[in-house]
Design an enzyme around this catalytic site. Sequence first.
Site, PDB file in Angstrom:
ATOM      1  N   GLY A  29     -21.019   2.111  26.389  1.00 34.43           N
ATOM      2  CA  GLY A  29     -20.629   3.494  26.593  1.00 34.43           C
ATOM      3  C   GLY A  29     -21.792   4.263  27.184  1.00 34.43           C
ATOM      4  N   TYR A  30     -21.491   5.417  27.733  1.00 33.48           N
ATOM      5  CA  TYR A  30     -22.491   6.186  28.457  1.00 33.48           C
ATOM      6  C   TYR A  30     -22.788   7.500  27.754  1.00 33.48           C
ATOM      7  CZ  TYR A  30     -22.098   2.685  31.976  1.00 33.48           C
ATOM      8  OH  TYR A  30     -22.139   1.474  32.620  1.00 33.48           O
ATOM      9  N   LEU A  31     -24.081   7.732  27.512  1.00 31.45           N
ATOM     10  CA  LEU A  31     -24.530   8.986  26.919  1.00 31.45           C
ATOM     11  C   LEU A  31     -24.697  10.042  28.005  1.00 31.45           C
ATOM     12  CD1 LEU A  31     -25.861   6.493  25.151  1.00 31.45           C
ATOM     13  CD2 LEU A  31     -26.646   8.437  23.862  1.00 31.45           C
TER      14      LEU A  31
END
Length: 173
Positions: A29-31
């Site tokens: 997932g991407y922050l």
Amino acid sequence: MKIEIERKFLLASEGWRTAIERSEPIAQGYLVGAQALRDGSARASVRARLAGELAWLNIKAATPGIARAEFEYPIPVADAKALLASLCDGVLEKVRHHVRVDGVLFEVDEFEGDNHGLIVAEVELPAVDAPFPRPAWLGREVSALTRYYNVNLIAHPYRQWSPAERAAEDAAC
């Protein structure tokens, strides 16, 4: 600073499956994700990745192309799980298959969930112009198409793509 040089391809056939050395499920997932990259408020994508009992934090320059600055750091699995559960806009799931051709490693990603049906092969190279094998199962190159970047597959998943997008008709031949 490491420069990742990576080329990405669609697959022309299932022939790669007979050469799989190993496979692993991956969740990432991407922050800092696609929207911030698109609107110019971020200069890098920041991702948490979990692969079995290993986890990493990865920072990659927001420049399109096959060569990009990349930083990668191992982190505790519990931290990766917490990041994926609480700080990411979505989680991308895939199975990564390791396929070696003439000593060169191809990572074939078979996506799941909203990206089910998308399968791409990536090869990391030591130089932009480095030669690499072209097995019969390797199809059209999509390295220049940013919709194939993992960060973009969360915001615009494969299931939403038009037939033209899926065929990569806008890819350089």
